[in-house]
Design a protein around this motif. Structure first.
Motif, PDB file in Angstrom:
ATOM      1  N   SER A  81       0.817  -1.217   0.000  1.00 16.26           N
ATOM      2  CA  SER A  81       0.000   0.000   0.000  1.00 16.26           C
ATOM      3  C   SER A  81       0.849   1.265   0.000  1.00 16.26           C
ATOM      4  O   SER A  81       0.343   2.358  -0.284  1.00 16.26           O
ATOM      5  CB  SER A  81      -0.924   0.009   1.215  1.00 16.26           C
ATOM      6  N   LEU A  82       2.140   1.153   0.321  1.00 15.66           N
ATOM      7  CA  LEU A  82       3.019   2.326   0.341  1.00 15.66           C
ATOM      8  C   LEU A  82       3.438   2.761  -1.060  1.00 15.66           C
ATOM      9  O   LEU A  82       4.010   3.837  -1.228  1.00 15.66           O
ATOM     10  CB  LEU A  82       4.270   2.045   1.175  1.00 15.66           C
ATOM     11  N   TYR A  83       3.160   1.922  -2.058  1.00 13.75           N
ATOM     12  CA  TYR A  83       3.631   2.193  -3.408  1.00 13.75           C
ATOM     13  C   TYR A  83       2.448   2.177  -4.376  1.00 13.75           C
ATOM     14  O   TYR A  83       1.677   1.226  -4.415  1.00 13.75           O
ATOM     15  CB  TYR A  83       4.678   1.154  -3.816  1.00 13.75           C
ATOM     16  N   SER A  84       2.333   3.243  -5.139  1.00 15.90           N
ATOM     17  CA  SER A  84       1.230   3.349  -6.091  1.00 15.90           C
ATOM     18  C   SER A  84       1.707   4.183  -7.275  1.00 15.90           C
ATOM     19  O   SER A  84       2.912   4.445  -7.415  1.00 15.90           O
ATOM     20  CB  SER A  84       0.005   3.984  -5.425  1.00 15.90           C
ATOM     21  N   GLU A  85       0.778   4.593  -8.107  1.00 15.43           N
ATOM     22  CA  GLU A  85       1.125   5.455  -9.230  1.00 15.43           C
ATOM     23  C   GLU A  85       0.198   6.653  -9.250  1.00 15.43           C
ATOM     24  O   GLU A  85      -0.996   6.543  -8.952  1.00 15.43           O
ATOM     25  CB  GLU A  85       1.050   4.684 -10.552  1.00 15.43           C
ATOM     26  N   SER A  86       0.753   7.815  -9.580  1.00 18.18           N
ATOM     27  CA  SER A  86      -0.037   9.039  -9.646  1.00 18.18           C
ATOM     28  C   SER A  86      -0.864   9.055 -10.921  1.00 18.18           C
ATOM     29  O   SER A  86      -0.758   8.170 -11.764  1.00 18.18           O
ATOM     30  CB  SER A  86       0.889  10.256  -9.597  1.00 18.18           C
ATOM     31  N   THR A  87      -1.662  10.082 -11.072  1.00 12.57           N
ATOM     32  CA  THR A  87      -2.528  10.170 -12.249  1.00 12.57           C
ATOM     33  C   THR A  87      -1.725  10.275 -13.547  1.00 12.57           C
ATOM     34  O   THR A  87      -2.211   9.891 -14.601  1.00 12.57           O
ATOM     35  CB  THR A  87      -3.458  11.385 -12.132  1.00 12.57           C
TER      36      THR A  87
END
Length: 279
Positions: A81-87
């Motif tokens: 959950s600490l790693y994602s991608e922005s828009t």
């Protein structure tokens, strides 16, 4: 064409399409070579990529991964959950996240190590979700020789005596603007001593919610580390903070989203990472 042939053709088209999409998602926009790399005459691309969550090996394994969610001195916590991608597709690291380009076993990953013997230039393009001074984001380099095996122990030093250089390309919250630092470490754990370079802690404030490029170039002949911010030189570190041992070491990258004290939530965005070495 039979139904079997049509099915095979369709599967092939799907595979090719997936590969093309993956390449498009991985690609960075074309742009000129950083001024710092050109000035050092480091013109060969060691790596250049715009990271995504697909680059991360959350289990600390994966021979083809570019990034691993751990450093060897920290407890490994997968925490996807600490790693994602922005828009816009940039890699987003939330407070508490840390990524390195080598796994916990401290062996080479898919990204090449940067050789101190040859010299190198590395640049990080980053931004933050807000300008809270408590945020402690860091993009930096460590030598793979500094590990559990103490491969940064060199004769004729006594057993267990280690020497290494740390290159902090940028750390937020210490100064109003960018802060790059070199630290020469030595000693027997846990009593290490350090010699630190002298960055400008009273520089002009920058807006970290917009993209900036932070870079460092190591020149092994002159034993200097030059720090750049958006293609402008911050300063040149030299002397005791850039020891000769750097010529014997090989460096990997680390991306951190930590806090100075208060733990205010935020996001570190990594838009691009690129490195250059001599031809």
């Amino acid at each position: 064409m039979s139904l079997v042939d049509l099915a095979r053709t369709w599967k092939l088209l799907v595979v090719v399409g997936d590969l093309l999409l993956a390449q498009a998602a991985d690609a960075c926009d074309d742009g000129p070579m950083p001024i710092g790399a050109a000035e050092l005459q480091y013109t060969k691309v060691a790596f250049d990529f715009c990271p995504h969550t697909s680059d991360i090996a959350l289990d600390g394994k994966g021979a083809t991964a570019r990034l691993y969610n751990e450093t060897w001195w920290d407890k490994a916590i997968p925490a996807p959950s600490l790693y994602s991608e922005s828009t816009d597709g940039s890699l987003a690291i939330s407070l508490g996240g840390v990524l390195a380009s080598v796994p916990r076993a401290m062996v080479g990953g898919s990204l090449p190590l940067l050789s101190g013997d040859r010299g190198f230039f590395v640049e990080f393009e980053t931004s933050l979700s807000d300008n809270d001074p408590d945020h402690f984001s860091a993009v930096w380099l460590m030598p793979i020789e500094h590990n559990q095996r103490q491969e940064d122990s060199y004769p004729p030093d006594p057993r267990g005596f280690e020497r290494w250089i740390e290159i902090d390309v940028d750390e937020s919250g210490f100064a109003p603007g960018p802060m790059g630092t070199t630290l020469s470490w030595s000693g027997i754990w846990p009593k290490y001593e350090r010699v630190r370079s002298n960055p400008n802690l009273y520089n002009e404030k920058i807006d970290r919610t917009v993209r900036h490029r932070f870079a460092a170039g190591f020149n092994p002949e002159k034993l200097t580390v030059t720090f750049w911010y958006d293609d402008k030189i911050q300063y040149v570190a030299s002397g005791p903070s850039v020891p000769e041992i750097a010529r014997k070491q090989n460096f990997y990258i680390i991306l951190d989203a930590t806090t100075h004290k208060l733990g205010h939530p935020y996001t570190l965005y990594i838009h691009r990472i690129r490195a250059y070495v001599p031809e």
